[in-house]
Design an enzyme around this catalytic site. Structure first.
Site, PDB file in Angstrom:
ATOM      1  N   ASP A 217      60.187  13.965  25.729  1.00  0.00           N
ATOM      2  CA  ASP A 217      59.298  15.192  25.872  1.00  0.00           C
ATOM      3  C   ASP A 217      59.384  15.260  27.611  1.00  0.00           C
ATOM      4  O   ASP A 217      59.014  14.392  28.368  1.00  0.00           O
ATOM      5  CB  ASP A 217      58.120  14.618  25.424  1.00  0.00           C
ATOM      6  CG  ASP A 217      57.113  15.812  25.623  1.00  0.00           C
ATOM      7  OD1 ASP A 217      57.517  16.697  26.109  1.00  0.00           O
ATOM      8  OD2 ASP A 217      55.780  15.683  25.465  1.00  0.00           O
ATOM      9  N   MET A 218      59.709  16.162  28.014  1.00  0.00           N
ATOM     10  CA  MET A 218      59.712  16.709  29.554  1.00  0.00           C
ATOM     11  C   MET A 218      58.202  16.462  30.049  1.00  0.00           C
ATOM     12  O   MET A 218      57.501  17.027  29.361  1.00  0.00           O
ATOM     13  CB  MET A 218      60.513  17.973  29.686  1.00  0.00           C
ATOM     14  CG  MET A 218      62.200  17.974  29.577  1.00  0.00           C
ATOM     15  SD  MET A 218      62.933  16.798  30.117  1.00  0.00           S
ATOM     16  CE  MET A 218      62.938  17.038  31.818  1.00  0.00           C
TER      17      MET A 218
ATOM     18  N   ASP B 276      61.445  21.609  25.291  1.00  0.00           N
ATOM     19  CA  ASP B 276      61.405  20.675  26.276  1.00  0.00           C
ATOM     20  C   ASP B 276      61.171  19.437  25.463  1.00  0.00           C
ATOM     21  O   ASP B 276      60.610  18.286  25.908  1.00  0.00           O
ATOM     22  CB  ASP B 276      60.360  20.651  27.440  1.00  0.00           C
ATOM     23  CG  ASP B 276      59.080  20.547  26.809  1.00  0.00           C
ATOM     24  OD1 ASP B 276      58.739  21.049  25.797  1.00  0.00           O
ATOM     25  OD2 ASP B 276      57.968  20.208  27.543  1.00  0.00           O
ATOM     26  N   GLU B 277      61.481  19.340  24.114  1.00  0.00           N
ATOM     27  CA  GLU B 277      61.226  18.306  23.264  1.00  0.00           C
ATOM     28  C   GLU B 277      62.548  18.073  22.482  1.00  0.00           C
ATOM     29  O   GLU B 277      62.924  18.917  21.664  1.00  0.00           O
ATOM     30  CB  GLU B 277      60.100  18.173  22.382  1.00  0.00           C
ATOM     31  CG  GLU B 277      58.744  17.645  22.938  1.00  0.00           C
ATOM     32  CD  GLU B 277      57.678  17.960  21.974  1.00  0.00           C
ATOM     33  OE1 GLU B 277      57.330  17.363  20.882  1.00  0.00           O
ATOM     34  OE2 GLU B 277      56.956  18.975  22.076  1.00  0.00           O
TER      35      GLU B 277
END
Lengths: 373, 385
Positions: B6-7, B100-101
């Site tokens: 996860d970002m 983003d995951e």
């Protein structure tokens, strides 16, 4: 108006016209039939603005008149009526009484003045054709159906063409949906005058005609005039309004001259196709036909279900041909042939398969291949 | 083992990276309009209690020095693509669940990349080195725990729940952390004295299903460390669509026609890029009063050319009787299938030519756009305005 009639004959006629009056049109009144009582007969008319039926039957007419009444309800009441002799009576303004004594129905009729006009076509030159052949023409035409949204005239209608190559003239019908094409011809007697030698008849109306063909009779009279296809027996007639439009040049499509003929037994090939079609689905409709040295191998791979392989002996010595087809189209086509030895004409994966009987070219069914990459 | 990446404050981090003056400052990314909400808050902003989905005006109230940046989705999508490419370098079993995951199945990667911790460290290093961004990674024997683990040491975290530790972890895992447990369910849990996931095991399946329905059975499985969900690489797309809200509501036919053309081009290009063809075409129209009209049509033969999509869309639109102005219009396709799937050819030459021609025009246009950018070539009528 007031009249009475014998149940059986009228029930038969009413049952045959349900297809016409059941069709949705822009006018609600086309779900009615028009009944005209005059002299010692009644004339029943059904009209869906494309196909017009009219039949005249014996009746006991007490008071002449015209009536427009819902076809389906009238048919159901007559069909279920417990006695054989049925009285009809318009008691007051469009209030129709059917039956008497223990079973009485009252139905509201429509204003017959709104009923669409029946076209008047006179001096039709009829030709005669065998009932079996006319039935086959209808079958060949209607087996290739179309969706409700179809707009292409040559898919909605079938081509009727006069063939005068030999001494005896023939009537040819061509039906297609661009994926497959059927072509059938039958001899006729008489003189047929056609504008441009061919016309396009709506498949829907033409298929309705099948119900009126008496297979017991020797010959059937049909004619084409004033933009209508006309069918006539002693008591009944059907007029189908022809379609206007271009029909594609189908002749190159049925030309099998430069193809490789492969003889097959109809029943064996049909059952094989039926088996392989088990594994088809909406998404995967194609089976691969692989013509090899003395052998036809049919395979299907459906990633959603599984795969199958069928083999059949054939006489074949050319270079291998691999081509994909929808097996249902083969089943439809094979069903129409009466003779048991058929010829499949094949060429390559981008060409159709042309099916005909070994002995004659009366019926030719063309099935286009599916593209495989 | 399953890895979840996860970002960290993705959009905000990208902006802080690209604009060094924003470093260490409370930054939020939001839409342009005054009705917008926060889409991402930097960690500096989070200290003020600002979080995603909070209306911008409230965020401003919490932090006076807040920097508000309108988002640039194009850029984030591009960055996301780079991140996913890095992940794909490790395993084909990567499932992207949002921009983003992503999840990754670590089975079989041992000999190539070493232990799960090693893999996670390498991924973090690669993303940091190549993109200058940090992420948090969680690793666990099952999918749902991997996601929980990645959230535990944010930002720049790396958390591993080993097979041995899993049951004790579940024992102490607050029930509210399980995705799908909302406020309502949490209340119910409380009356049953369920505080942690481990507490679920006190109850038989019958009680749980009576209380929570289908979710009950799943909760019981989870509490035993069982999660049937797998890492599924690339979701199979069922439809592609594109819609746009008009600058001003309109009822002008030519305007709408142009929008449908524009949207058809976008949808068609996406369709062809994925090597697909479609069988169903639909349009969506939202009127000034927010009521919505959708129409769709199933085709006989699958298509992929933008012109074919547009023709059907326009035809569908023409059949709608408009009484009010339009505020949104869109085009969609579904019934997608591989373009290489056997397709019925036509017997009649007249039918093939125009369809084939448009398909080759579109393929050429796609190639040009790919090489020189999306705006270099387009339909002349789209240039009028």
């Amino acid at each position: 108006m007031k009249f009475s009639f014998n149940k059986q004959e009228i029930v038969d006629a009413l049952s045959k016209i349900q297809g016409i009056t059941g069709r949705k049109t822009n006018l609600t009144i086309t779900s009615d039939i028009l009944i005209k009582a005059m002299g010692s007969t009644i004339t029943i008319t059904a009209n869906d603005l494309e196909t017009v039926f009219s039949g005249t039957y014996e009746a006991e007419v007490e008071k002449e008149g015209i009536l427009s009444i819902n076809s389906k309800k009238f048919f159901e009441i007559i069909r279920e009526y417990p006695e054989n002799f049925i009285p009809i009576n318009e008691i007051e303004n469009r209030w129709v009484e059917i039956g008497k004594n223990d079973s009485i129905y009252h139905i509201v009729a429509s204003d017959y003045k709104n009923y669409p006009q029946t076209p008047v076509i006179e001096d039709v030159k009829f030709i005669s054709i065998r009932p079996k052949d006319l039935k086959k023409m209808i079958e060949v035409s209607s087996v290739i159906s179309f969706s409700g949204e179809e707009k292409r005239i040559y898919v909605i209608g079938s081509l009727i063409e006069k063939i005068t190559e030999n001494e005896s003239p023939k009537l040819r019908i061509v039906s297609t949906d661009s994926r497959r094409l059927n072509c059938f011809e039958a001899p006729y007697k008489g003189t047929l005058e056609l504008p441009d030698e061919s016309v396009i008849i709506p498949k829907k109306g033409f298929s309705e005609l099948a119900k009126f063909i008496d297979t017991g009779s020797d010959e059937i009279s049909v004619g084409i005039k004033d933009n209508h296809f006309i069918f006539k027996t002693e008591k009944e007639s059907v007029m189908i309004k022809l379609l206007e439009g271009e029909y594609p040049n189908y002749k190159p499509v049925i030309n099998y001259q430069e193809m490789i003929p492969v003889e097959v037994d109809k029943n064996m090939f049909y059952t094989l196709m039926k088996r392989v079609s088990i594994l088809t689905s909406d998404e995967y409709k194609s089976v691969v036909l692989n013509f090899k040295e003395n052998e036809l191998v049919v395979t299907i791979t459906n990633p959603e279900i599984g795969e199958s392989k069928e083999q059949m002996m054939i006489s074949f010595s050319n270079e291998e041909i691999k081509s994909a087809f929808n097996p249902r189209y083969f089943m439809d086509a094979l069903n129409m042939f009466e003779k048991n030895t058929l010829v499949l004409n094949v060429k390559d994966s981008k060409s159709p398969c042309i099916i005909k009987s070994l002995d004659d070219d009366n019926l030719i069914c063309v099935i286009m291949a599916m593209h495989i990459s | 083992m399953i890895l979840h990446m996860d970002m960290d404050a993705f959009f905000a981090s990208v902006e802080q990276r690209d604009h060094p003056t924003l470093k260490n400052k409370p930054v939020i990314i939001s839409g342009r309009s005054k009705r917008s909400v926060v889409s991402t808050a930097s960690y500096e902003a989070r200290k003020f209690g600002i979080h995603s989905a909070m209306p911008v005006f409230m965020a401003q109230r919490l932090c006076r020095d807040l920097v508000i940046i309108p988002g640039n989705m194009e850029k984030y999508r591009c960055e996301s693509g780079k991140i996913m490419k890095i992940l794909a370098g490790f395993s084909p079993f990567v499932e992207q669940t949002s921009i983003d995951e992503a999840y990754m199945d670590l089975r079989g990667l041992n000999r190539l990349f070493g232990s799960p911790e090693n893999i996670a460290a390498t991924i973090k290093k690669n993303i940091e080195e190549h993109l200058g961004l940090t992420c948090s990674i969680g690793i666990a024997p099952v999918k749902f725990l991997a996601k929980i683990a990645s959230d535990m040491n944010k930002p720049d975290g790396l958390t591993l729940i080993s097979e041995d530790r899993m049951m004790s972890f579940i024992e102490g895992l607050p029930i509210g952390k399980i995705s799908g447990i909302g406020k309502q369910a949490a209340k119910q849990m409380e009356t049953l004295q369920i505080k942690t996931l481990g507490d679920i095991r006190q109850y038989p399946l019958s009680v749980l299903t009576a209380k929570f329905g289908k979710a009950g059975a799943r909760l019981l499985e989870l509490s035993n460390g069982i999660d049937q969900s797998k890492v599924t690489p690339e979701h199979i797309r069922k439809s592609i669509s594109s819609e746009t809200t008009l600058e001003d509501d309109t009822i002008d036919f030519e305007d709408i026609k142009r929008i449908l053309l524009d949207r058809s081009q976008i949808v068609g290009a996406l369709l062809r890029k994925k090597g697909l063809v479609c069988k169903t075409i639909s349009i969506k129209i939202k009127l000034a009063d927010f009521s919505q009209i959708t129409r769709s049509r199933k085709l006989d033969t699958p298509v992929s050319s933008s012109s074919a999509i547009f023709n059907e869309a326009l035809d569908l639109f023409k059949k709608i009787r408009l009484t009010k102005k339009i505020r949104l219009a869109g085009v969609g396709v579904s019934g997608l299938q591989d373009k290489n799937m056997p397709s019925q050819m036509s017997l009649l030459p007249i039918e093939n030519t125009s369809k084939d021609q448009w398909e080759s025009v579109d393929t050429a246009v796609d190639c040009i756009s790919e090489k020189f950018g999306p705006h270099i070539i387009k339909k002349a009528s789209l240039n009028l305005k």
